[in-house]
Scaffold this motif. Structure first.
Motif, PDB file in Angstrom:
ATOM      1  N   PRO A  18       8.656  -0.520  -7.360  1.00  0.00           N
ATOM      2  CA  PRO A  18       8.623  -0.542  -5.890  1.00  0.00           C
ATOM      3  C   PRO A  18       9.963  -0.132  -5.290  1.00  0.00           C
ATOM      4  CG  PRO A  18       7.489  -2.457  -6.762  1.00  0.00           C
ATOM      5  CD  PRO A  18       8.132  -1.775  -7.937  1.00  0.00           C
ATOM      6  N   GLY A  19      11.062  -0.471  -5.982  1.00  0.00           N
ATOM      7  CA  GLY A  19      12.373  -0.063  -5.485  1.00  0.00           C
ATOM      8  C   GLY A  19      12.528   1.449  -5.459  1.00  0.00           C
ATOM      9  N   ALA A  20      12.030   2.120  -6.510  1.00  0.00           N
ATOM     10  CA  ALA A  20      12.099   3.586  -6.547  1.00  0.00           C
ATOM     11  C   ALA A  20      11.214   4.194  -5.462  1.00  0.00           C
ATOM     12  CB  ALA A  20      11.680   4.094  -7.921  1.00  0.00           C
ATOM     13  N   ALA A  21      10.033   3.602  -5.248  1.00  0.00           N
ATOM     14  CA  ALA A  21       9.141   4.084  -4.193  1.00  0.00           C
ATOM     15  C   ALA A  21       9.784   3.882  -2.823  1.00  0.00           C
ATOM     16  CB  ALA A  21       7.797   3.358  -4.266  1.00  0.00           C
ATOM     17  N   ASP A  22      10.465   2.753  -2.634  1.00  0.00           N
ATOM     18  CA  ASP A  22      11.128   2.479  -1.361  1.00  0.00           C
ATOM     19  C   ASP A  22      12.250   3.490  -1.118  1.00  0.00           C
ATOM     20  OD1 ASP A  22      11.404   0.336   0.857  1.00  0.00           O
ATOM     21  OD2 ASP A  22      13.458   0.544   0.117  1.00  0.00           O
ATOM     22  N   ASP A  23      13.025   3.812  -2.162  1.00  0.00           N
ATOM     23  CA  ASP A  23      14.080   4.824  -2.028  1.00  0.00           C
ATOM     24  C   ASP A  23      13.486   6.161  -1.597  1.00  0.00           C
ATOM     25  OD1 ASP A  23      16.055   3.051  -2.733  1.00  0.00           O
ATOM     26  OD2 ASP A  23      16.111   3.658  -4.840  1.00  0.00           O
ATOM     27  N   TRP A  24      12.387   6.547  -2.231  1.00  0.00           N
ATOM     28  CA  TRP A  24      11.743   7.830  -1.940  1.00  0.00           C
ATOM     29  C   TRP A  24      11.283   7.866  -0.484  1.00  0.00           C
ATOM     30  CZ3 TRP A  24       7.118   9.931  -0.386  1.00  0.00           C
ATOM     31  CH2 TRP A  24       6.834  11.248  -0.768  1.00  0.00           C
ATOM     32  N   LEU A  25      10.697   6.783  -0.016  1.00  0.00           N
ATOM     33  CA  LEU A  25      10.180   6.729   1.359  1.00  0.00           C
ATOM     34  C   LEU A  25      11.319   6.712   2.369  1.00  0.00           C
ATOM     35  CD1 LEU A  25       7.325   4.201   0.640  1.00  0.00           C
ATOM     36  CD2 LEU A  25       7.003   6.517   1.526  1.00  0.00           C
ATOM     37  N   LEU A  65       4.322   8.035   3.670  1.00  0.00           N
ATOM     38  CA  LEU A  65       5.353   7.801   4.678  1.00  0.00           C
ATOM     39  C   LEU A  65       4.742   7.210   5.947  1.00  0.00           C
ATOM     40  CD1 LEU A  65       8.278   7.997   5.573  1.00  0.00           C
ATOM     41  CD2 LEU A  65       7.822  10.343   6.328  1.00  0.00           C
ATOM     42  N   ASP A  66       3.595   7.726   6.368  1.00  0.00           N
ATOM     43  CA  ASP A  66       2.948   7.194   7.564  1.00  0.00           C
ATOM     44  C   ASP A  66       2.605   5.715   7.381  1.00  0.00           C
ATOM     45  OD1 ASP A  66       3.120   9.691   8.677  1.00  0.00           O
ATOM     46  OD2 ASP A  66       1.025  10.233   8.302  1.00  0.00           O
ATOM     47  N   CYS A  67       2.136   5.355   6.199  1.00  0.00           N
ATOM     48  CA  CYS A  67       1.804   3.962   5.905  1.00  0.00           C
ATOM     49  C   CYS A  67       3.059   3.098   5.917  1.00  0.00           C
ATOM     50  CB  CYS A  67       1.094   3.878   4.567  1.00  0.00           C
ATOM     51  SG  CYS A  67       0.557   2.220   4.108  1.00  0.00           S
ATOM     52  N   PHE A  68       4.153   3.627   5.381  1.00  0.00           N
ATOM     53  CA  PHE A  68       5.433   2.918   5.329  1.00  0.00           C
ATOM     54  C   PHE A  68       5.939   2.620   6.742  1.00  0.00           C
ATOM     55  CE2 PHE A  68      10.167   3.248   4.942  1.00  0.00           C
ATOM     56  CZ  PHE A  68      10.377   2.171   4.086  1.00  0.00           C
ATOM     57  N   VAL A  69       5.912   3.639   7.601  1.00  0.00           N
ATOM     58  CA  VAL A  69       6.386   3.452   8.976  1.00  0.00           C
ATOM     59  C   VAL A  69       5.439   2.531   9.746  1.00  0.00           C
ATOM     60  CG1 VAL A  69       6.889   4.627  11.151  1.00  0.00           C
ATOM     61  CG2 VAL A  69       7.559   5.685   8.986  1.00  0.00           C
ATOM     62  N   ALA A  70       4.142   2.699   9.536  1.00  0.00           N
ATOM     63  CA  ALA A  70       3.165   1.864  10.245  1.00  0.00           C
ATOM     64  C   ALA A  70       3.338   0.393   9.891  1.00  0.00           C
ATOM     65  CB  ALA A  70       1.749   2.325   9.910  1.00  0.00           C
ATOM     66  N   ALA A  71       3.715   0.098   8.644  1.00  0.00           N
ATOM     67  CA  ALA A  71       3.928  -1.297   8.236  1.00  0.00           C
ATOM     68  C   ALA A  71       5.072  -1.915   9.032  1.00  0.00           C
ATOM     69  CB  ALA A  71       4.228  -1.360   6.741  1.00  0.00           C
ATOM     70  N   HIS A  72       6.169  -1.167   9.186  1.00  0.00           N
ATOM     71  CA  HIS A  72       7.299  -1.684   9.958  1.00  0.00           C
ATOM     72  C   HIS A  72       6.951  -1.769  11.445  1.00  0.00           C
ATOM     73  CE1 HIS A  72       9.532  -0.549   6.292  1.00  0.00           C
ATOM     74  NE2 HIS A  72      10.404  -1.457   6.676  1.00  0.00           N
ATOM     75  N   ALA A  73       6.270  -0.753  11.960  1.00  0.00           N
ATOM     76  CA  ALA A  73       5.923  -0.758  13.380  1.00  0.00           C
ATOM     77  C   ALA A  73       4.970  -1.910  13.702  1.00  0.00           C
ATOM     78  CB  ALA A  73       5.291   0.582  13.765  1.00  0.00           C
ATOM     79  N   GLU A  87       0.828  -1.209   0.000  1.00  0.00           N
ATOM     80  CA  GLU A  87       0.000   0.000   0.000  1.00  0.00           C
ATOM     81  C   GLU A  87       0.862   1.260   0.000  1.00  0.00           C
ATOM     82  OE1 GLU A  87      -3.504   2.127   2.721  1.00  0.00           O
ATOM     83  OE2 GLU A  87      -2.692   0.170   3.300  1.00  0.00           O
ATOM     84  N   ALA A  88       1.943   1.259   0.793  1.00  0.00           N
ATOM     85  CA  ALA A  88       2.798   2.446   0.880  1.00  0.00           C
ATOM     86  C   ALA A  88       3.453   2.758  -0.459  1.00  0.00           C
ATOM     87  CB  ALA A  88       3.871   2.223   1.949  1.00  0.00           C
ATOM     88  N   TYR A  89       3.921   1.744  -1.162  1.00  0.00           N
ATOM     89  CA  TYR A  89       4.545   1.964  -2.468  1.00  0.00           C
ATOM     90  C   TYR A  89       3.532   2.524  -3.467  1.00  0.00           C
ATOM     91  CZ  TYR A  89       8.407  -0.894  -0.669  1.00  0.00           C
ATOM     92  OH  TYR A  89       9.441  -1.394   0.071  1.00  0.00           O
TER      93      TYR A  89
END
Length: 309
Positions: free
Chosen positions: A288-295, A233-241, A212-214
């Motif tokens: 997804p790799g580019a989205a991950d770099d951005w996040l 970014l909030d979704c990205f961090v929430a996934a890890h948390a 979802e974050a990507y």
């Protein structure tokens, strides 16, 4: 009643052709003469013409037989047969385009590059299969992911095969296949530390959230916007948390940024995917790799870390 020769003459075909279709049961004879010769009624001419029309569309004889068996629903049977032939023809054309692009790739390179490119292309079917890439990701991802999460992650990570590739795309896909076909420990080197287990770790929450974050970050990456805070970014961090059973706090974001910065990366894979999926014109779709770099870059900005409560 017509003889086989007369039917052939009216249809403009050879006697051998009429006999072939008769022997296959496609052109039933109406009767036999006293001497055992085949006899056909006038309706056989229409049927023979239909057979020739279907064969002119390159339908194989078994498919012609199937269409003729459903004369009561001829239109539906014919539509299905033609659709099948169009799919097959499309596959053959795609294979020819890949072969042409591969030949151009070899023809246009320097003599020093030629042996290496020939080895890469020789290991790849035309058109290539994405199965090796999917196998790589199923082996790279944590074990026991739910089927839904696994399928969504693999689908996002494996690029579609271009129908009409450029030589550069052929080379990129060949290198991509070589990358995922390397010895198994090559992929394991890039696995995040979290993949190796740990009490309470829930990888299904991580990869469900990352998908979802990507997707949320893709628009910003596509438009070239600088990394910033927000829903992605909030979704990205929430996934890890969520995967670690933690809360999204400034301390967690700082620790996550440090952890991600120390991880091995699959940059080589994503760079090749970007080349494979690059359109002839217009903006490419972010990987997804580019989205991950951005996040990750957004996460490193202090104001986006300290502002969390």
């Amino acid at each position: 009643m017509w003889s086989i020769g007369l039917l052939a003459e009216h249809a403009g075909v050879t006697v051998k052709t009429v006999r072939f279709y008769s022997d296959r049961g496609l052109l039933p004879e109406a009767a036999r003469s006293g001497g055992g010769h085949r006899r056909y009624g006038p309706e056989a001419l229409d049927r023979l013409r239909l057979i020739r029309s279907l064969r002119a569309l390159d339908l194989p004889v078994p498919e012609v037989d199937r269409v003729l068996e459903h004369e009561d629903a001829l239109e539906d049977a014919l539509e299905d047969a033609i659709a099948g032939q169009l799919r097959e023809l499309g596959s053959r054309l795609t294979a020819l385009r890949w072969r042409e692009a591969a030949l151009r790739l070899v023809a246009e390179c320097t003599p020093a590059e030629r042996p290496g490119r020939l080895r890469l292309i020789g290991a790849m079917t035309t058109p290539p299969s994405t199965a090796p890439l999917a196998r790589f990701w199923r082996g790279w991802l944590p074990p026991r992911l739910p089927a839904r999460v696994l399928a969504a992650t693999v689908e996002q990570a494996v690029p579609a095969v271009p129908d009409d590739p450029t030589p550069a795309q052929v080379l990129a896909f060949a290198r991509l296949q070589a990358f995922v076909s390397a010895p198994c420990d090559g992929g394991a080197r890039f696995q995040p530390e979290a993949h190796r287990g740990g009490r309470g770790y829930r990888p299904e929450l991580l990869y469900d959230g990352l998908t979802e974050a990507y997707a949320l970050a893709a628009a910003d990456v596509r438009e070239g916007r600088s990394p910033h805070g927000g829903e992605a970014l909030d979704c990205f961090v929430a996934a890890h948390a969520g995967a670690l059973g933690s809360r999204d706090t400034p301390g967690f974001r700082r620790g996550l940024g440090s952890q991600l910065a120390a991880e091995q990366r699959l940059d080589g894979y994503w760079n090749l995917v970007a080349e494979v999926t690059a359109p002839p014109s217009g903006r490419p779709e972010p990987t997804p790799g580019a989205a991950d770099d951005w996040l990750r870059e957004a996460l490193r900005k202090p104001q986006l870390t300290e502002g969390v409560r």
